[in-house]
Design an enzyme around this catalytic site. Structure first.
Site, PDB file in Angstrom:
ATOM      1  N   LYS A 179       1.321   4.261  -2.967  1.00  0.00           N
ATOM      2  CA  LYS A 179       0.992   5.667  -2.689  1.00  0.00           C
ATOM      3  C   LYS A 179       2.244   6.546  -2.719  1.00  0.00           C
ATOM      4  O   LYS A 179       2.161   7.734  -3.057  1.00  0.00           O
ATOM      5  CB  LYS A 179       0.288   5.789  -1.338  1.00  0.00           C
ATOM      6  CG  LYS A 179      -1.109   5.156  -1.297  1.00  0.00           C
ATOM      7  CD  LYS A 179      -2.136   5.952  -2.086  1.00  0.00           C
ATOM      8  CE  LYS A 179      -3.553   5.508  -1.753  1.00  0.00           C
ATOM      9  NZ  LYS A 179      -4.572   6.320  -2.448  1.00  0.00           N
ATOM     10  N   TYR A 222       0.847  -1.203   0.000  1.00  0.00           N
ATOM     11  CA  TYR A 222       0.000   0.000   0.000  1.00  0.00           C
ATOM     12  C   TYR A 222       0.881   1.251   0.000  1.00  0.00           C
ATOM     13  O   TYR A 222       0.705   2.170  -0.815  1.00  0.00           O
ATOM     14  CB  TYR A 222      -0.902  -0.048   1.239  1.00  0.00           C
ATOM     15  CG  TYR A 222      -1.766   1.163   1.472  1.00  0.00           C
ATOM     16  CD1 TYR A 222      -2.548   1.706   0.449  1.00  0.00           C
ATOM     17  CD2 TYR A 222      -1.843   1.762   2.735  1.00  0.00           C
ATOM     18  CE1 TYR A 222      -3.355   2.813   0.674  1.00  0.00           C
ATOM     19  CE2 TYR A 222      -2.649   2.856   2.973  1.00  0.00           C
ATOM     20  CZ  TYR A 222      -3.401   3.385   1.939  1.00  0.00           C
ATOM     21  OH  TYR A 222      -4.205   4.468   2.161  1.00  0.00           O
TER      22      TYR A 222
HETATM   23  N1  LIG Z   1      -9.794   5.657   5.423  1.00  0.00           N
HETATM   24  C1  LIG Z   1      -8.555   5.876   5.815  1.00  0.00           C
HETATM   25  O1  LIG Z   1      -8.198   5.699   6.993  1.00  0.00           O
HETATM   26  C2  LIG Z   1      -7.530   6.354   4.822  1.00  0.00           C
HETATM   27  C3  LIG Z   1      -6.287   6.797   5.308  1.00  0.00           C
HETATM   28  C4  LIG Z   1      -5.327   7.238   4.405  1.00  0.00           C
HETATM   29  C5  LIG Z   1      -5.616   7.256   3.056  1.00  0.00           C
HETATM   30  N2  LIG Z   1      -6.819   6.811   2.597  1.00  0.00           N
HETATM   31  C6  LIG Z   1      -7.053   6.837   1.152  1.00  0.00           C
HETATM   32  O2  LIG Z   1      -8.259   7.531   0.895  1.00  0.00           O
HETATM   33  C7  LIG Z   1      -8.905   6.987  -0.245  1.00  0.00           C
HETATM   34  C8  LIG Z   1     -10.342   6.636   0.100  1.00  0.00           C
HETATM   35  O3  LIG Z   1     -10.335   5.737   1.184  1.00  0.00           O
HETATM   36  P1  LIG Z   1     -11.696   5.323   1.925  1.00  0.00           P
HETATM   37  O4  LIG Z   1     -11.291   4.746   3.242  1.00  0.00           O
HETATM   38  O5  LIG Z   1     -12.658   6.449   1.859  1.00  0.00           O
HETATM   39  O6  LIG Z   1     -12.173   4.140   0.968  1.00  0.00           O
HETATM   40  P2  LIG Z   1     -13.465   3.180   1.032  1.00  0.00           P
HETATM   41  O7  LIG Z   1     -14.373   3.571   2.130  1.00  0.00           O
HETATM   42  O8  LIG Z   1     -12.933   1.793   1.000  1.00  0.00           O
HETATM   43  O9  LIG Z   1     -14.126   3.510  -0.377  1.00  0.00           O
HETATM   44  C9  LIG Z   1     -13.391   3.181  -1.537  1.00  0.00           C
HETATM   45  C10 LIG Z   1     -13.957   3.898  -2.727  1.00  0.00           C
HETATM   46  O10 LIG Z   1     -13.149   3.516  -3.867  1.00  0.00           O
HETATM   47  C11 LIG Z   1     -13.974   2.870  -4.822  1.00  0.00           C
HETATM   48  N3  LIG Z   1     -13.301   1.716  -5.409  1.00  0.00           N
HETATM   49  C12 LIG Z   1     -12.687   0.700  -4.750  1.00  0.00           C
HETATM   50  N4  LIG Z   1     -12.222  -0.202  -5.630  1.00  0.00           N
HETATM   51  C13 LIG Z   1     -12.555   0.255  -6.871  1.00  0.00           C
HETATM   52  C14 LIG Z   1     -12.357  -0.229  -8.184  1.00  0.00           C
HETATM   53  N5  LIG Z   1     -11.730  -1.390  -8.444  1.00  0.00           N
HETATM   54  N6  LIG Z   1     -12.824   0.494  -9.217  1.00  0.00           N
HETATM   55  C15 LIG Z   1     -13.467   1.651  -8.990  1.00  0.00           C
HETATM   56  N7  LIG Z   1     -13.688   2.175  -7.772  1.00  0.00           N
HETATM   57  C16 LIG Z   1     -13.235   1.477  -6.723  1.00  0.00           C
HETATM   58  C17 LIG Z   1     -15.215   2.426  -4.066  1.00  0.00           C
HETATM   59  O11 LIG Z   1     -16.289   2.417  -4.986  1.00  0.00           O
HETATM   60  P3  LIG Z   1     -17.411   1.246  -4.996  1.00  0.00           P
HETATM   61  O12 LIG Z   1     -17.618   0.805  -3.589  1.00  0.00           O
HETATM   62  O13 LIG Z   1     -18.580   1.907  -5.639  1.00  0.00           O
HETATM   63  O14 LIG Z   1     -16.816   0.194  -5.820  1.00  0.00           O
HETATM   64  C18 LIG Z   1     -15.378   3.511  -3.014  1.00  0.00           C
HETATM   65  O15 LIG Z   1     -16.058   4.617  -3.554  1.00  0.00           O
HETATM   66  C19 LIG Z   1      -8.052   5.797  -0.687  1.00  0.00           C
HETATM   67  O16 LIG Z   1      -7.201   6.163  -1.737  1.00  0.00           O
HETATM   68  C20 LIG Z   1      -7.249   5.457   0.554  1.00  0.00           C
HETATM   69  O17 LIG Z   1      -6.013   4.842   0.243  1.00  0.00           O
HETATM   70  C21 LIG Z   1      -7.779   6.371   3.453  1.00  0.00           C
END
Ligand SMILES: NC(=O)c1ccc[n+]([C@@H]2O[C@H](COP(=O)([O-])OP(=O)(O)OC[C@H]3O[C@@H](n4cnc5c(N)ncnc54)[C@H](OP(=O)(O)O)[C@@H]3O)[C@@H](O)[C@H]2O)c1
Length: 244
Positions: free
Chosen positions: A154, A150
Site C-alpha cells: 500500500k 501489506y
Molecule cells: N477493512 C479495513 O479495516 C481496512 C482498513 C484499511 C484499508 N482497507 C482497504 O480497503 C479495501 C477494502 O477492504 P475491505 O475490508 O472492504 O475488504 P473485504 O471486505 O475483504 O472485501 C474485499 C473485496 O475485494 C475483492 N477481492 C478480493 N480478492 C480479489 C481478487 N483476487 N480479485 C478480485 N477481487 C478481489 C472482493 O471481491 P469478491 O469477494 O467478490 O472476490 C471484495 O469485493 C482494501 O484495499 C483494504 O486494504 C481496509
C-alpha cells in the site's frame, strides 16, 4: 456531487468498503461498473443500486491475474471515475510470510491498480476529465506488527498516487488516496474481533469505522467538489491520540 452522466468503476465492490462506495456513487448519479469475483454478491449490489433508481452492471475478474485485469478494463469501457479498492491483507510476521502471499499482496494491492490506471487513464485524458481514488491503509505509514507486506504494497500505491497526480494533472485527471483505519467489513469480520478493537483503541475516536464513513471521503475526492485536490492521501482513520 454532479456525477450524473459519469461512469465509475469500483473494484472489490461486492463487499465492505467497495460496496459502500459503489452505493454512494450510484446515489450521486454515476453509472457503476461493479467489480468483484463473487457473481451472486455482484448481482445483489447491482440489484440494490437499481432498486434505488440507479444504474449498474457487474464485471467479474480475478485481479490476481494481470490478463484478467486488462480484460476488466476493456469490459468496463469508458470510465470517468476509477476507485482502486479491491485488496488483500494478511497479517503475519516476516519469518512466516510466504513468497506466494508476498506476490498476492503485490498483485492485488499494487499491480492491479497500476494495470487499471495504465489502461484507463489514456481514455480519461482523451476526454479531458477523470478522477482516480486509490484505497490505501493507515498501516502504509504507521508500523503495525505483522503488517509488513501489506504496508509495503500500500505504501507503493501511495507513492504511485503522488506520481500519477503529477503525471496526469495537465490532462484533467486528479489522483488521490484514502487511508482507512480499522473498518467493519466482511474482510475484518473474518479477523479476531479483539485484535481489530485493539487497533481501534489506538485511534483518538477509539472505535471501528463503518464502511459508509470511509465511502463518504472516497466519493468526495472522486467528485467535482474536490476539483482542486490532487495527490493527497486522506486519512479516514479515527484520528491520532495525544501522547501522555
Ligand atoms: N477493512 C479495513 O479495516 C481496512 C482498513 C484499511 C484499508 N482497507 C482497504 O480497503 C479495501 C477494502 O477492504 P475491505 O475490508 O472492504 O475488504 P473485504 O471486505 O475483504 O472485501 C474485499 C473485496 O475485494 C475483492 N477481492 C478480493 N480478492 C480479489 C481478487 N483476487 N480479485 C478480485 N477481487 C478481489 C472482493 O471481491 P469478491 O469477494 O467478490 O472476490 C471484495 O469485493 C482494501 O484495499 C483494504 O486494504 C481496509
Amino acid at each position: 456531487m454532479g456525477m450524473s452522466g459519469l461512469t465509475a468503476l469500483v473494484t472489490g465492490a461486492t463487499a465492505g468498503i467497495g460496496r459502500a462506495v459503489a452505493l454512494q456513487l450510484a446515489d450521486e448519479g454515476a453509472e457503476i461498473v461493479v467489480h468483484g469475483r463473487d457473481q451472486d454478491r455482484g448481482a445483489d449490489v447491482v440489484a440494490e443500486i437499481e432498486k434505488a433508481g440507479g444504474s449498474a452492471r457487474f464485471v467479474q475478474a480475478d485481479l490476481g491475474d494481470p490478463a484478467d485485469v486488462e480484460r476488466l478494463a476493456r469490459e468496463a469501457g469508458d470510465v470517468d471515475v476509477l476507485v482502486n479498492n479491491a485488496g488483500v491483507y494478511k497479517f503475519l510476521p516476516t519469518s512466516e510470510m510466504t513468497t506466494e502471499l508476498f506476490d498476492l499482496h503485490m498483485d492485488l494491492n499494487t499491480k492491479a491498480p497500476y494495470v487499471l490506471v495504465r489502461a484507463l487513464a489514456p481514455g480519461m485524458a482523451q476526454r479531458g476529465r477523470g478522477s482516480i481514488v486509490n484505497i490505501s491503509t493507515l498501516a502504509a505509514t504507521v508500523p503495525a506488527k505483522g503488517a509488513g507486506m501489506y504496508a509495503a504494497s500500500k505504501a507503493a500505491l501511495e507513492q504511485l498516487t503522488a506520481v500519477w497526480a503529477a503525471e496526469f494533472a495537465e490532462r484533467g485527471i486528479r489522483v488521490n488516496a484514502v487511508a482507512p483505519g480499522p473498518t467493519r467489513t466482511p474482510g475484518t469480520d473474518a479477523m479476531d474481533a479483539a485484535s481489530l478493537q485493539a487497533i481501534a483503541n489506538t485511534t483518538a475516536l477509539r472505535r471501528i469505522a463503518e464502511p459508509e464513513e470511509v465511502a463518504e471521503a472516497v466519493v468526495f475526492l472522486a467528485s467535482r467538489r474536490a476539483s482542486y485536490i490532487t495527490g493527497v492521501v486522506l486519512e479516514v482513520a479515527g484520528g491520532r491520540p495525544a501522547i501522555g
